[in-house]
Design a protein around this motif. Structure first.
Motif, PDB file in Angstrom:
ATOM      1  N   GLY A 238      69.691  -4.355 109.673  1.00  0.00           N
ATOM      2  CA  GLY A 238      68.554  -5.083 109.153  1.00  0.00           C
ATOM      3  C   GLY A 238      68.832  -6.520 108.793  1.00  0.00           C
ATOM      4  O   GLY A 238      69.919  -7.045 108.999  1.00  0.00           O
TER       5      GLY A 238
ATOM      6  N   THR B  69      64.693  -6.809 113.611  1.00  0.00           N
ATOM      7  CA  THR B  69      65.768  -6.472 112.667  1.00  0.00           C
ATOM      8  C   THR B  69      66.699  -5.408 113.203  1.00  0.00           C
ATOM      9  O   THR B  69      67.702  -5.087 112.560  1.00  0.00           O
ATOM     10  N   ASP B  70      66.390  -4.841 114.356  1.00  0.00           N
ATOM     11  CA  ASP B  70      67.259  -3.841 114.973  1.00  0.00           C
ATOM     12  C   ASP B  70      67.311  -4.071 116.470  1.00  0.00           C
ATOM     13  O   ASP B  70      66.558  -3.475 117.229  1.00  0.00           O
TER      14      ASP B  70
ATOM     15  N   TRP C  59      63.101  -0.164 111.152  1.00  0.00           N
ATOM     16  CA  TRP C  59      64.032   0.551 112.030  1.00  0.00           C
ATOM     17  C   TRP C  59      63.279   1.395 113.047  1.00  0.00           C
ATOM     18  O   TRP C  59      62.644   2.381 112.720  1.00  0.00           O
TER      19      TRP C  59
ATOM     20  N   TYR D 228      64.339  -1.184 105.298  1.00  0.00           N
ATOM     21  CA  TYR D 228      64.678  -1.148 106.717  1.00  0.00           C
ATOM     22  C   TYR D 228      64.284   0.169 107.376  1.00  0.00           C
ATOM     23  O   TYR D 228      63.595   0.189 108.402  1.00  0.00           O
TER      24      TYR D 228
ATOM     25  N   ASP E 123      58.619  -3.947 113.756  1.00  0.00           N
ATOM     26  CA  ASP E 123      59.886  -4.678 113.730  1.00  0.00           C
ATOM     27  C   ASP E 123      59.723  -5.988 114.483  1.00  0.00           C
ATOM     28  O   ASP E 123      60.071  -6.108 115.655  1.00  0.00           O
TER      29      ASP E 123
END
Length: 522
Positions: free
Chosen positions: A387, A322-323, A461, A456, A466
């Protein structure tokens, strides 16, 4: 090569899009648009019935993995993206912008061997030095609370041959929302007060050493410590943030809260826990760093540009899902949709997959420095980097006329997507945070597509969690459609966007890219 296609931009625009006057959020400028155009309908239908996001996610997150700048996996991802774009008949290349300290993560294993045996959940930090084939078994100690730097200087020799814990022990491993749901108010308040006092006391302990959190590990390794143990809890069940090591000779390892607390309590009670550690990594010297750039060439105004944007690199505690894997895939999928249904855009459409965002927006800052001709003629840039959630916020970034053109383009977006988006005009220019800010600082219209949180900052994060399973693909489909439609509308707009800045707003100053990271003693 220019070819004819029944989805010709000009013919679609003239044939299927009636002139709309008095559009909500728009100025007196009006151009042919409708949310039911053939192009937009085709984009929506394709994404809802034939999305490639799950396949792309598996290839990038599961097969390639995390993309720390300077690692072989980062270059592997660059090459993968170029090949993927070429398979969609989109021109793409890797553009070198700098060099970095090359490093590759190897296997690691950390066990408590006394007073009992337990395999610990722990992760060596990025750029941690390897131990070769050696395994070290040694006592664990806590950084003591001493009077001042002179006292610490006298104590330092006692760290020789030991693993030193340099992070505070958290009073609870439960996130605050769990306390709020179940605890008595007085219990929750008591815990928060205790945590605040402990945090303040630990900061003072570090300060009294005469070092910082960056220089203390180096001082300890110079004193002969066997290794450094940290805990950077992310305020959620099972999550730690995994950043970089500062040691050059001995390993620095983040130990999960549960196991860090176990070791800490054993020491506090008078025990002498022993751990066995084996970590491997490779120093790869100086390696080149790249941005991956893909392009759909414009037909009428090829020297004006619409850009999609997302950083490609990640930290490597998890797989960077997501990052910013989700932002990356959103923009890749948007480009696939645009190539399929809008192959001959009015303006050139570019996508930038940036390197080393995590160390200071370096890839995008380098691009801005190296391509003033694009920055000068940028119609708009859309960046996504917070995110997996569906986009719900769009700010004008301080541009005085952003409401006019962004509003015009948003009108073409299906209501199911558009009506969830909260706009803020003129907004404030972003000074950092993600790559759109590199363009904003240069006065170019760069915009952040702000997403729903999905926990997130606590859970994904920069954390060890993640990973692929945290991706919400329905939200990603929403974002890919939005990005493609906004790029389409920006490309077709007969007006060049205004970059007039709102009066009274302090504008961020451009920052130069770091082009030799982790090298030259930096």
């Amino acid at each position: 090569m220019k070819t004819t296609n029944h989805y010709s931009a000009r013919s679609i625009w003239k044939k299927t899009l009636p002139l709309v006057l008095g559009v909500t959020l728009c100025s007196n400028i009006s151009f042919a648009q409708t949310s039911k155009s053939e192009v937009i309908d085709a984009i929506v239908k394709e994404e809802n019935s034939n999305s490639q996001l799950e396949k792309l996610a598996h290839e990038l997150f599961d097969e390639i993995g995390p993309r720390l700048v300077g690692t072989p996996q980062m270059k592997q991802a660059n090459d993968w993206a170029v090949d993927k774009y070429k398979s969609w008949d989109i021109q793409a290349h890797n553009e070198k912008w700098g060099e970095w300290r090359g490093w590759e993560r190897g296997v690691s294993h950390i066990d408590m061997v006394s007073p009992r045996v337990r395999t610990l959940e722990a992760t060596q930090l990025a750029w941690s030095p390897g131990m070769g084939k050696k395994t070290v078994t040694a006592e664990v100690i806590i950084l003591p609370d001493l009077a001042d730097s002179a006292a610490y200087a006298a104590w330092m020799p006692s760290a020789k041959g030991k693993f030193v814990m340099i992070s505070m022990n958290q009073p609870t491993g439960r996130p605050d929302y769990n306390w709020q749901e179940f605890a008595l108010k007085e219990s929750f308040d008591k815990m928060k007060a205790e945590r605040t006092a402990m945090t303040d006391a630990w900061k003072k302990r570090i300060a009294k050493t005469g070092y910082t959190t960056k220089t203390l590990p180096v001082a300890l390794e110079n004193a002969g410590a066997a290794g450094i143990l940290t805990n950077t809890w992310s305020a959620g069940f099972g999550v730690d943030k995994i950043f970089s090591a500062y040691t050059k000779k001995v390993p620095t390892v983040d130990v999960a809260l549960e196991d860090y607390g176990l070791l800490y309590r054993l020491i506090e009670s008078g025990g002498k826990p022993m751990i066995s550690m084996h970590t491997e990594s490779k120093e790869l010297g100086v390696v080149s760093t790249f941005n991956t750039i893909a392009e759909i060439k414009g037909t009428e105004k090829p020297d004006e540009y619409v850009m999609l944007s997302a950083h490609f690199d990640s930290w490597d505690g998890g797989t960077g899902a997501t990052d910013n894997g989700t932002g990356t895939l959103t923009m890749m999928e948007a480009m696939r949709l645009l190539k399929k249904f809008y192959p001959h855009p009015k303006r050139t459409i570019l996508v930038g997959h940036w390197g080393s965002e995590e160390e200071g927006l370096n890839g995008s800052r380098a691009f801005v420095e190296d391509h003033p001709e694009i920055v000068k003629n940028l119609q708009a840039l859309f960046n996504q980097d917070n995110g997996t959630g569906r986009v719900v916020n769009l700010s004008g970034q301080g541009f005085a006329d952003a409401k006019t053109y962004l509003g015009r383009w948003l009108e073409a977006v299906p209501d199911t997507i558009k009506n969830r988006i909260k706009t803020n005009f003129p907004g404030q220019p972003g000074g950092g945070g993600s790559d759109f800010a590199s363009f904003v600082a240069a006065g170019a219209p760069g915009f952040s597509l702000g997403s729903l949180n999905w926990s997130y900052f606590n859970y994904t994060w920069h954390t060890n969690r993640d990973t692929y399973d945290k991706v919400i693909f329905d939200d990603l489909r929403n974002n890919a459609m939005l990005a493609a439609i906004m790029a389409y509308m920006a490309s077709e707009d007969p007006e060049k966007t205004s970059t007039v800045k709102t009066e009274g707003i302090k504008w961020p100053v451009p920052v130069k890219a770091i082009r030799r990271g982790g090298l030259d003693g930096k």
